[in-house]
Structures are given as structure tokens and as C-alpha cells.
Design a protein around this motif. Structure first.
Motif, PDB file in Angstrom:
ATOM      1  N   HIS A  93      52.698  36.410  24.555  1.00 15.17           N
ATOM      2  CA  HIS A  93      51.763  36.121  25.627  1.00 15.17           C
ATOM      3  C   HIS A  93      52.491  35.664  26.890  1.00 15.17           C
ATOM      4  O   HIS A  93      52.184  36.124  27.998  1.00 15.17           O
ATOM      5  CB  HIS A  93      50.742  35.060  25.191  1.00 15.17           C
ATOM      6  N   ARG A  97      52.320  37.477  30.510  1.00  8.75           N
ATOM      7  CA  ARG A  97      51.731  36.716  31.623  1.00  8.75           C
ATOM      8  C   ARG A  97      52.685  36.684  32.817  1.00  8.75           C
ATOM      9  O   ARG A  97      52.262  36.797  33.966  1.00  8.75           O
ATOM     10  CB  ARG A  97      51.400  35.313  31.115  1.00  8.75           C
ATOM     11  N   THR A 240      34.174  41.960  35.312  1.00 11.79           N
ATOM     12  CA  THR A 240      33.719  40.562  35.273  1.00 11.79           C
ATOM     13  C   THR A 240      33.384  40.068  36.668  1.00 11.79           C
ATOM     14  O   THR A 240      32.386  39.376  36.878  1.00 11.79           O
ATOM     15  CB  THR A 240      34.807  39.644  34.657  1.00 11.79           C
ATOM     16  N   ARG A 244      29.767  38.788  37.791  1.00 13.38           N
ATOM     17  CA  ARG A 244      29.591  37.397  38.194  1.00 13.38           C
ATOM     18  C   ARG A 244      29.031  37.317  39.614  1.00 13.38           C
ATOM     19  O   ARG A 244      28.160  36.514  39.908  1.00 13.38           O
ATOM     20  CB  ARG A 244      30.932  36.673  38.097  1.00 13.38           C
ATOM     21  N   ASN A 287      35.727  35.321  23.325  1.00 13.81           N
ATOM     22  CA  ASN A 287      36.768  35.903  22.491  1.00 13.81           C
ATOM     23  C   ASN A 287      37.032  34.952  21.323  1.00 13.81           C
ATOM     24  O   ASN A 287      37.269  33.760  21.530  1.00 13.81           O
ATOM     25  CB  ASN A 287      38.046  36.082  23.309  1.00 13.81           C
ATOM     26  N   ARG A 289      38.722  32.908  18.283  1.00 13.39           N
ATOM     27  CA  ARG A 289      40.004  32.317  17.939  1.00 13.39           C
ATOM     28  C   ARG A 289      40.013  32.118  16.427  1.00 13.39           C
ATOM     29  O   ARG A 289      38.949  31.879  15.838  1.00 13.39           O
ATOM     30  CB  ARG A 289      40.175  30.957  18.600  1.00 13.39           C
ATOM     31  N   HIS A 345      45.331  31.110  28.066  1.00 18.19           N
ATOM     32  CA  HIS A 345      44.703  32.353  28.542  1.00 18.19           C
ATOM     33  C   HIS A 345      43.838  32.131  29.789  1.00 18.19           C
ATOM     34  O   HIS A 345      43.088  33.034  30.169  1.00 18.19           O
ATOM     35  CB  HIS A 345      43.861  32.990  27.429  1.00 18.19           C
ATOM     36  N   CYS A 347      42.151  32.305  33.112  1.00 20.87           N
ATOM     37  CA  CYS A 347      42.123  33.548  33.900  1.00 20.87           C
ATOM     38  C   CYS A 347      43.249  33.595  34.937  1.00 20.87           C
ATOM     39  O   CYS A 347      43.272  32.786  35.867  1.00 20.87           O
ATOM     40  CB  CYS A 347      40.778  33.688  34.593  1.00 20.87           C
ATOM     41  N   VAL A 348      44.115  34.571  34.779  1.00 20.17           N
ATOM     42  CA  VAL A 348      45.248  34.688  35.700  1.00 20.17           C
ATOM     43  C   VAL A 348      44.766  35.221  37.064  1.00 20.17           C
ATOM     44  O   VAL A 348      45.454  35.064  38.068  1.00 20.17           O
ATOM     45  CB  VAL A 348      46.359  35.568  35.061  1.00 20.17           C
TER      46      VAL A 348
HETATM   47  C1  HEM Z   1      34.524  35.799  38.504  1.00 21.95           C
HETATM   48  C2  HEM Z   1      35.420  36.586  37.972  1.00 21.95           C
HETATM   49  C3  HEM Z   1      36.194  36.306  36.717  1.00 21.95           C
HETATM   50  C4  HEM Z   1      35.852  35.518  35.643  1.00 21.95           C
HETATM   51  C5  HEM Z   1      34.591  34.680  35.430  1.00 21.95           C
HETATM   52  C6  HEM Z   1      36.956  35.614  34.696  1.00 21.95           C
HETATM   53  C7  HEM Z   1      36.999  34.951  33.490  1.00 21.95           C
HETATM   54  C8  HEM Z   1      38.073  34.971  32.620  1.00 21.95           C
HETATM   55  C9  HEM Z   1      38.163  34.173  31.403  1.00 21.95           C
HETATM   56  C10 HEM Z   1      37.086  33.222  30.885  1.00 21.95           C
HETATM   57  C11 HEM Z   1      39.377  34.459  30.832  1.00 21.95           C
HETATM   58  C12 HEM Z   1      39.928  33.842  29.534  1.00 21.95           C
HETATM   59  C13 HEM Z   1      39.398  34.540  28.313  1.00 21.95           C
HETATM   60  C14 HEM Z   1      39.803  33.857  27.030  1.00 21.95           C
HETATM   61  O1  HEM Z   1      40.420  32.788  27.036  1.00 21.95           O
HETATM   62  O2  HEM Z   1      39.489  34.416  25.972  1.00 21.95           O
HETATM   63  C15 HEM Z   1      40.034  35.438  31.667  1.00 21.95           C
HETATM   64  C16 HEM Z   1      41.275  35.973  31.408  1.00 21.95           C
HETATM   65  C17 HEM Z   1      41.851  36.961  32.199  1.00 21.95           C
HETATM   66  N1  HEM Z   1      41.403  37.438  33.413  1.00 21.95           N
HETATM   67 FE1  HEM Z   1      39.723  36.849  34.371  1.00 21.95          FE
HETATM   68  N2  HEM Z   1      37.921  36.441  35.209  1.00 21.95           N
HETATM   69  C18 HEM Z   1      37.501  36.870  36.443  1.00 21.95           C
HETATM   70  C19 HEM Z   1      38.213  37.671  37.334  1.00 21.95           C
HETATM   71  C20 HEM Z   1      39.451  38.218  37.090  1.00 21.95           C
HETATM   72  C21 HEM Z   1      40.214  38.986  38.029  1.00 21.95           C
HETATM   73  C22 HEM Z   1      39.827  39.244  39.491  1.00 21.95           C
HETATM   74  C23 HEM Z   1      41.339  39.417  37.369  1.00 21.95           C
HETATM   75  C24 HEM Z   1      42.501  40.253  37.847  1.00 21.95           C
HETATM   76  C25 HEM Z   1      42.593  40.919  38.933  1.00 21.95           C
HETATM   77  C26 HEM Z   1      41.280  38.883  36.027  1.00 21.95           C
HETATM   78  C27 HEM Z   1      42.221  39.091  35.043  1.00 21.95           C
HETATM   79  C28 HEM Z   1      42.283  38.391  33.860  1.00 21.95           C
HETATM   80  C29 HEM Z   1      43.374  38.550  32.894  1.00 21.95           C
HETATM   81  C30 HEM Z   1      44.552  39.506  32.994  1.00 21.95           C
HETATM   82  C31 HEM Z   1      43.094  37.641  31.854  1.00 21.95           C
HETATM   83  C32 HEM Z   1      43.938  37.385  30.614  1.00 21.95           C
HETATM   84  C33 HEM Z   1      44.809  36.179  30.844  1.00 21.95           C
HETATM   85  C34 HEM Z   1      45.626  35.781  29.632  1.00 21.95           C
HETATM   86  O3  HEM Z   1      45.316  36.219  28.524  1.00 21.95           O
HETATM   87  O4  HEM Z   1      46.602  35.032  29.825  1.00 21.95           O
HETATM   88  N3  HEM Z   1      40.132  38.153  35.902  1.00 21.95           N
HETATM   89  N4  HEM Z   1      39.237  35.720  32.764  1.00 21.95           N
END
Ligand code: HEM
Length: 395
Positions: A93, A97, A240, A244, A287, A289, A345, A347-348
Motif C-alpha cells: 500500500h 500511495r 464519487t 457527492r 469497504n 476490513r 487509506h 482519500c488521497v
Molecule cells: C467528494 C469526493 C470524494 C470522496 C467522498 C472520497 C472518499 C474516499 C474514501 C472514504 C476513501 C477511503 C476508502 C476506504 O478506506 O475504504 C477514498 C480513497 C481513495 N480516493 Fe477518494 N473520495 C473522493 C474524491 C476522490 C478524488 C477526486 C480522487 C482522485 C483524483 C480520489 C481517489 C482516491 C484514491 C486513489 C483512494 C485510495 C486511497 C488509498 O487506498 O490509500 N478520491 N476516497
């Protein structure tokens, strides 16, 4: 758990809207860690209190890899993207990342703010020239993040309808069959493989070229990981964010006094975005765990190998953390919500998401002070997240 109760099926029955879910309030009070049955038939622990949800998201003894790879409990019988960043534990991970974090940093997101504001203005000008009533989703909340993510990745404008169909299938809990989910993943993989081949031939100064370079320069990324990255970035960066944004706009328009407050005080938009993210019951599940050792949560014994659902929507309404949690107070000071997750994890893309939500809502209230709902939204059903499919508006 109250032994007299039967094991409940989860997710709970669909409800329209993003307002507080009474079942979660009740569970936080009486059964904060309760056994539920998933659509796959597997059991899991539903975790509803803020402190427990945070622990499950942050403590490395709760594994994502074990919830996605090999045999183990699943939400449904399709295992999608087992080599994605979201399915990895350290050290995989951390390696994945590091490859995307710099391009999505707060500084990079701020550098994109001006372009995003301009884009929001253009989309709204187009909507203003079109017929009334209009669908805010089709005119605004979908095309904005779609354009942003395509520009970031350096891909051509992907067909939004096609991407929606793939995203909807991949987010399905009960909306479509397992076979349809697998078909959508196969189609998307096929599409991305062709996109990556084209980009390899003509690299640019963009995120996809950087990921391909990491893949080709050594052993930092496998071909499967590269494709899964693109899927997660498209699903999160576009799907997402679009969902949202539509949900937040609906919450504002649902009570005109909320929308009017932001028209009068546009400087409140950033704080309002955080409160809307906290308030919106946008995630139906989470998701999974899997516990890698025996653990006790709120007095309930979780055994090694058992699955947990850390329910951030519920945690965001925990009365131990937020005063009057079921009140949407747009002037609430910095609510510490879990809408972007927590721990490894987290949100990046959170900073880029925030910039988009802030600029989109600022453009909306700035340009359309007379905007109002023109009927109830149509809601997506059977998915891991809850969002309006349409938001009819007039002005
Ligand atoms: C309002 C918009 C967004 C919400 C509410 C959101 C929410 C989340 C959440 C809750 C997670 C964690 C999931 C977990 O722990 O199981 C996550 C992970 C992630 N999000 Fe977002 N996200 C949003 C926008 C974005 C955007 C704009 C991008 C990229 C351009 C993005 C890319 C990612 C990635 C790559 C992960 C995985 C991170 C990891 O596993 O280290 N997200 N997001």
C-alpha cells in the motif's frame, strides 16, 4: 449483541435522500457492533460508533488485503480489483500511495483551483442558455469532475455515459447481478488497456504518463496494478466526486433557506462543504476490513478472520463527537468528519475533491441566486453509496 434478535440483512432497505438514518442512531445506542448478513451470505460486524469506526480504519490489525484476496468474507461474490491501492496493506500500500500522492497534494490541488472555477462558470453559462427546467447532474455535477479527472490523467474526454455504466456496476451491492459486475470490470479493463497503450506511444506531462513510467522503469508497479489504479482514480476522481457534488447540491436546494444562506454569505462555502460532507448519509456500506487477530470493540469480541463494516456515515452523526448531529448547520465550525475515510487509506484525492466541491458550489450560488428544486431527484438504488441520479432545477 442482543441474542433475541435475528441476524439482520445488510445493507438495510433502500431509502431516498441523504438525511439521518434512524436505524444507525438506534444501533449506536443499543448495539454499536452488531452481526449482520451480507448479500454474499457471509456474516460481518456492522460498526457504527465514531471511536470504533476510526479504530477499524486506522489500526493495521484490520486488513483490506484479506477482504479482497484469497478466500474470505465478501460483500458479494465478485472480487473486483484485488491489486488496487484500496485492496492493499503495507508495504504494498505504501509503495502504491507514494506513486500518486505528489500529483494529488494540497499544493497541486490549489494550483488547479483557478481552472476548476473557470470550468464551473462555463458549464453554468451553458446551462443558463439551455432549456428550463434542467437537470443539474447532466449539466453540471457530472461534467465538472469528469473534465477535471481526464485532464489530470491526461486522457481524452471519456464518454460520461459509458463511465457511469461501469461505475454503477462496480458500486453495485444489489443493483445488478455478479455477472454484470464482472462484465463491466472486463470492459473497463479492456478500454484502459487500449488507453494505456496509446499513452505509452505518446506520453505527456500528466498522471497517467507518470504511472506508466513507474511501471516501465522497473518493478515499482505491475501492469495489473496500473490498470487498477486507473479504475480507482476514475471511480473516485469522477464517480464519487460527481455523486457527492450532486448530493450536496440536493441538500442545499431541498431547504431553500440553506441555499439562500450561501448566496448571502459565499465566504461560508468552504465550511458549508465540510458540514454537508459530514451530514450527508452518502455511504450505504463501506469497504470491508478483516481482523487479523482477536480484538474487542465496544465490548464485543471480534475473532481473527471475521469481517467488519466501519460505517462512516453513522460515525459522522455520533452524538459523542458532534453536538446536535442530526442538524445540518452550515456555520458549524470545522466538523471532524470521516467522509474521506481515516488512517492509511484516507482519500488521497481529498484536497482535489474539496477544491472541486468548493468552486462548484461557489459558482452555483454566485451565478444562480434564484435556483430552486423543480421536483424530487431520482435516486440511485442498490449501490454502496447513495446519490441522486438527477437533480431537477429551475431558475
Ligand atoms: C467528494 C469526493 C470524494 C470522496 C467522498 C472520497 C472518499 C474516499 C474514501 C472514504 C476513501 C477511503 C476508502 C476506504 O478506506 O475504504 C477514498 C480513497 C481513495 N480516493 Fe477518494 N473520495 C473522493 C474524491 C476522490 C478524488 C477526486 C480522487 C482522485 C483524483 C480520489 C481517489 C482516491 C484514491 C486513489 C483512494 C485510495 C486511497 C488509498 O487506498 O490509500 N478520491 N476516497
Amino acid at each position: 449483541m442482543n441474542q433475541a434478535q435475528e441476524i439482520r440483512a445488510f445493507p438495510f432497505p433502500h431509502r431516498d435522500g441523504l438525511d439521518p438514518v434512524p436505524e444507525f442512531t438506534e444501533l449506536r445506542r443499543t448495539d454499536p457492533v452488531i452481526r449482520v448478513r451480507l448479500p454474499s451470505g457471509d456474516p460481518a460486524w456492522l460498526v457504527t460508533r465514531h471511536a470504533d469506526v476510526r479504530r477499524v480504519l486506522a489500526d493495521p490489525c484490520f486488513s483490506r488485503a484479506r477482504a479482497t484476496r484469497g478466500e474470505g468474507p465478501r460483500i458479494n461474490r465478485t472480487t473486483t480489483l484485488p491489486d488496487s491501492i484500496l485492496a492493499a496493506d503495507p508495504p504494498d500500500h505504501s509503495r502504491l500511495r507514494r506513486l500518486v500522492a505528489p500529483a494529488l497534494s494540497g499544493r497541486r490541488a490549489e494550483a488547479m483551483r483557478g481552472g476548476i472555477a473557470l470550468l464551473a462558470g462555463q458549464l453554468l453559462a451553458d446551462m443558463n442558455r439551455g432549456p428550463r427546467p434542467a437537470d443539474l447532474v447532466a449539466s453540471f455535477t457530472r461534467p465538472l469532475p469528469l473534465t477535471v479527472i481526464c485532464d489530470l490523467l491526461g486522457t481524452p474526454r471519456i464518454d460520461g455515459d459509458q463511465l457511469d455504466a461501469w461505475n454503477d456496476a462496480m458500486r453495485s451491492v444489489t443493483a445488478v447481478s455478479d455477472a454484470e459486475v464482472l462484465a463491466a470490470v472486463a470492459d473497463m479493463t479492456d478500454y484502459l488497456t487500449r488507453l494505456i497503450a496509446a499513452k505509452r506511444a505518446h506520453p505527456g506531462d500528466d498522471m497517467l504518463s507518470a504511472l506508466i513510467a513507474a511501471r516501465d522503469a522497473g518493478d515499482r508497479l505491475s501492469e495489473g496494478e496500473l490498470i487498477s489504479f486507473c479504475v480507482v482514480l476514475l471511480a473516485g476522481g469522477y464517480g464519487t466526486t460527481a455523486d457527492r457534488l450532486a448530493g450536496l447540491a440536493h441538500l442545499l436546494l431541498d431547504r431553500p433557506e440553506r441555499y439562500q444562506l450561501l448566496c448571502r454569505e459565499p465566504e461560508s462555502v468552504p465550511a458549508a462543504v465540510e458540514e454537508l460532507l459530514r451530514y450527508a448519509q452518502a455511504t450505504v456500506g463501506a469497504n470491508l476490513r478483516v481482523a487479523t487477530r482477536d480484538v474487542v470493540l465496544s465490548g464485543v469480541e471480534i475473532k481473527e478472520g471475521e469481517a467488519l463494516i466501519p460505517l462512516t456515515s453513522s460515525a459522522n452523526h455520533d452524538e459523542d463527537v458532534h453536538d446536535a448531529p442530526d442538524l445540518l448547520d452550515l456555520t458549524r465550525a470545522a466538523p471532524a468528519h470521516l467522509a474521506f475515510g481515516y488512517g492509511a487509506h484516507f482519500c488521497v484525492g481529498a484536497q482535489l475533491a474539496r477544491v472541486q466541491l468548493q468552486e462548484a458550489l461557489a459558482a452555483l450560488v454566485g451565478r444562480f441566486p434564484g435556483l430552486r428544486a423543480a421536483g424530487p431527484p431520482d435516486w440511485k438504488r442498490g449501490q454502496i453509496t447513495r446519490a441522486p441520479r438527477t437533480v431537477p432545477v429551475r431558475w
